[in-house]
Design a protein around this motif. Sequence first.
Motif, PDB file in Angstrom:
ATOM      1  N   MET A 111       0.839  -1.195   0.000  1.00 37.22           N
ATOM      2  CA  MET A 111       0.000   0.000   0.000  1.00 37.22           C
ATOM      3  C   MET A 111       0.877   1.249   0.000  1.00 37.22           C
ATOM      4  SD  MET A 111      -2.630   1.115   3.017  1.00 37.22           S
ATOM      5  CE  MET A 111      -2.822   2.832   3.429  1.00 37.22           C
ATOM      6  N   SER A 112       0.573   2.148  -0.925  1.00 35.07           N
ATOM      7  CA  SER A 112       1.290   3.417  -0.980  1.00 35.07           C
ATOM      8  C   SER A 112       0.373   4.512  -0.456  1.00 35.07           C
ATOM      9  CB  SER A 112       1.713   3.712  -2.419  1.00 35.07           C
ATOM     10  OG  SER A 112       2.354   4.952  -2.506  1.00 35.07           O
ATOM     11  N   LEU A 113       0.607   4.930   0.760  1.00 37.32           N
ATOM     12  CA  LEU A 113      -0.278   5.886   1.407  1.00 37.32           C
ATOM     13  C   LEU A 113      -0.109   7.269   0.784  1.00 37.32           C
ATOM     14  CD1 LEU A 113      -2.298   5.931   3.793  1.00 37.32           C
ATOM     15  CD2 LEU A 113      -0.428   6.726   5.236  1.00 37.32           C
ATOM     16  N   LYS A 114      -1.241   7.906   0.479  1.00 39.26           N
ATOM     17  CA  LYS A 114      -1.210   9.225  -0.135  1.00 39.26           C
ATOM     18  C   LYS A 114      -1.899  10.294   0.703  1.00 39.26           C
ATOM     19  CE  LYS A 114      -1.146   7.266  -4.804  1.00 39.26           C
ATOM     20  NZ  LYS A 114      -1.906   7.114  -6.086  1.00 39.26           N
ATOM     21  N   GLY A 115      -2.739   9.862   1.655  1.00 35.92           N
ATOM     22  CA  GLY A 115      -3.476  10.859   2.425  1.00 35.92           C
ATOM     23  C   GLY A 115      -3.975  10.323   3.745  1.00 35.92           C
ATOM     24  N   VAL A 116      -4.346  11.256   4.610  1.00 37.43           N
ATOM     25  CA  VAL A 116      -4.882  10.921   5.925  1.00 37.43           C
ATOM     26  C   VAL A 116      -6.170  11.712   6.142  1.00 37.43           C
ATOM     27  CG1 VAL A 116      -4.477  10.919   8.412  1.00 37.43           C
ATOM     28  CG2 VAL A 116      -2.574  10.474   6.853  1.00 37.43           C
ATOM     29  N   LEU A 117      -7.241  10.991   6.442  1.00 35.24           N
ATOM     30  CA  LEU A 117      -8.506  11.634   6.807  1.00 35.24           C
ATOM     31  C   LEU A 117      -8.532  11.807   8.318  1.00 35.24           C
ATOM     32  CD1 LEU A 117     -11.060   9.687   4.562  1.00 35.24           C
ATOM     33  CD2 LEU A 117      -9.597  11.628   3.974  1.00 35.24           C
ATOM     34  N   LEU A 118      -9.090  12.909   8.777  1.00 34.74           N
ATOM     35  CA  LEU A 118      -9.009  13.272  10.188  1.00 34.74           C
ATOM     36  C   LEU A 118     -10.382  13.523  10.795  1.00 34.74           C
ATOM     37  CD1 LEU A 118      -6.219  15.933   9.624  1.00 34.74           C
ATOM     38  CD2 LEU A 118      -5.837  13.689  10.685  1.00 34.74           C
ATOM     39  N   ASP A 119     -10.726  12.739  11.795  1.00 36.93           N
ATOM     40  CA  ASP A 119     -11.816  13.134  12.669  1.00 36.93           C
ATOM     41  C   ASP A 119     -11.259  14.234  13.590  1.00 36.93           C
ATOM     42  OD1 ASP A 119     -14.421  12.799  14.090  1.00 36.93           O
ATOM     43  OD2 ASP A 119     -13.118  12.117  15.705  1.00 36.93           O
ATOM     44  N   ILE A 120     -12.111  15.052  14.147  1.00 36.53           N
ATOM     45  CA  ILE A 120     -11.654  16.139  15.024  1.00 36.53           C
ATOM     46  C   ILE A 120     -11.984  15.850  16.488  1.00 36.53           C
ATOM     47  CG2 ILE A 120     -11.923  18.569  15.626  1.00 36.53           C
ATOM     48  CD1 ILE A 120     -10.445  18.423  13.137  1.00 36.53           C
ATOM     49  N   ASP A 121     -13.277  15.754  16.794  1.00 40.08           N
ATOM     50  CA  ASP A 121     -13.710  15.587  18.184  1.00 40.08           C
ATOM     51  C   ASP A 121     -13.207  14.279  18.775  1.00 40.08           C
ATOM     52  OD1 ASP A 121     -15.401  17.884  18.981  1.00 40.08           O
ATOM     53  OD2 ASP A 121     -16.571  17.303  17.230  1.00 40.08           O
ATOM     54  N   GLY A 122     -12.525  14.373  19.917  1.00 41.75           N
ATOM     55  CA  GLY A 122     -12.028  13.187  20.591  1.00 41.75           C
ATOM     56  C   GLY A 122     -10.752  12.637  19.993  1.00 41.75           C
ATOM     57  N   THR A 123     -10.434  13.075  18.789  1.00 45.19           N
ATOM     58  CA  THR A 123      -9.247  12.607  18.073  1.00 45.19           C
ATOM     59  C   THR A 123      -8.128  13.642  18.161  1.00 45.19           C
ATOM     60  OG1 THR A 123     -10.606  11.309  16.536  1.00 45.19           O
ATOM     61  CG2 THR A 123      -8.368  11.847  15.828  1.00 45.19           C
ATOM     62  N   LEU A 124      -8.436  14.869  17.753  1.00 45.74           N
ATOM     63  CA  LEU A 124      -7.459  15.959  17.801  1.00 45.74           C
ATOM     64  C   LEU A 124      -7.718  16.934  18.943  1.00 45.74           C
ATOM     65  CD1 LEU A 124      -7.148  16.812  13.988  1.00 45.74           C
ATOM     66  CD2 LEU A 124      -5.938  15.064  15.316  1.00 45.74           C
TER      67      LEU A 124
END
Length: 222
Positions: free
Chosen positions: A1-14
């Motif tokens: 797998m060649s990772l190209k991006g990261v999706l981000l939850d906000i609440d509770g995560t960041l």
Amino acid sequence: MSLKGVLLDIDGTLVISNDAHAQAWVEAFADFGYKVEFDQVRPLIGMGGDQVVPKFAPGLSGEEGEGKKIADRRKELIINKFGKTLAPAPGTHDLIMKVQNQGLKTMIASSATTEELSVLLKAAGVDDLLSEDSATTSSDAKSSKPAPDIVEAALEKVGLEAPDVIMLGDTPYDIESAGKAGVKVIAFRCGGFDDSQLSKAIAIYDNPADLLAQYDNSPLAA
């Protein structure tokens, strides 16, 4: 797998905000005559308001009538009352900077409303790294988490396919939502859910700082 991006939850995560959201729901329901206990609503945090309202006010919708007024009151409490008290999850800024410096695209995939997003980004201390332009929120989806709509909208907006990204989340609803869209999830315990509830994630860390400390051996380094 060649990772190209990261999706981000906000609440509770960041940002450490799940307890605040639960308390905001308690107060919002109370303002309209519904008695809802903190411990009843806390396990549902991570779902969108359209999912939460009918569970405690059968027959109401979070999108119209009194149900929408309850959901709007919760949003108002987060923006004007609780938002000022929120703190970043440990390591949030450094992790997002590391991800972006690795050349990975970042896109927010949150059940939060557009109006809440600027408050949450500032509370997370990442408003210099992430913007409302790099976000999908509840307004971008017909159904909120655990439906896949928000994750699918985030994929479309960032211009990547599901196998090319990993999502960072903190609730079983993030994992379910992403899974339905074909996206794998790294989960954080800082949202208050235990490992059994997060068991379908590909990896579990305490918080962003914990992931950052083990970055080179994490799925993000793949």
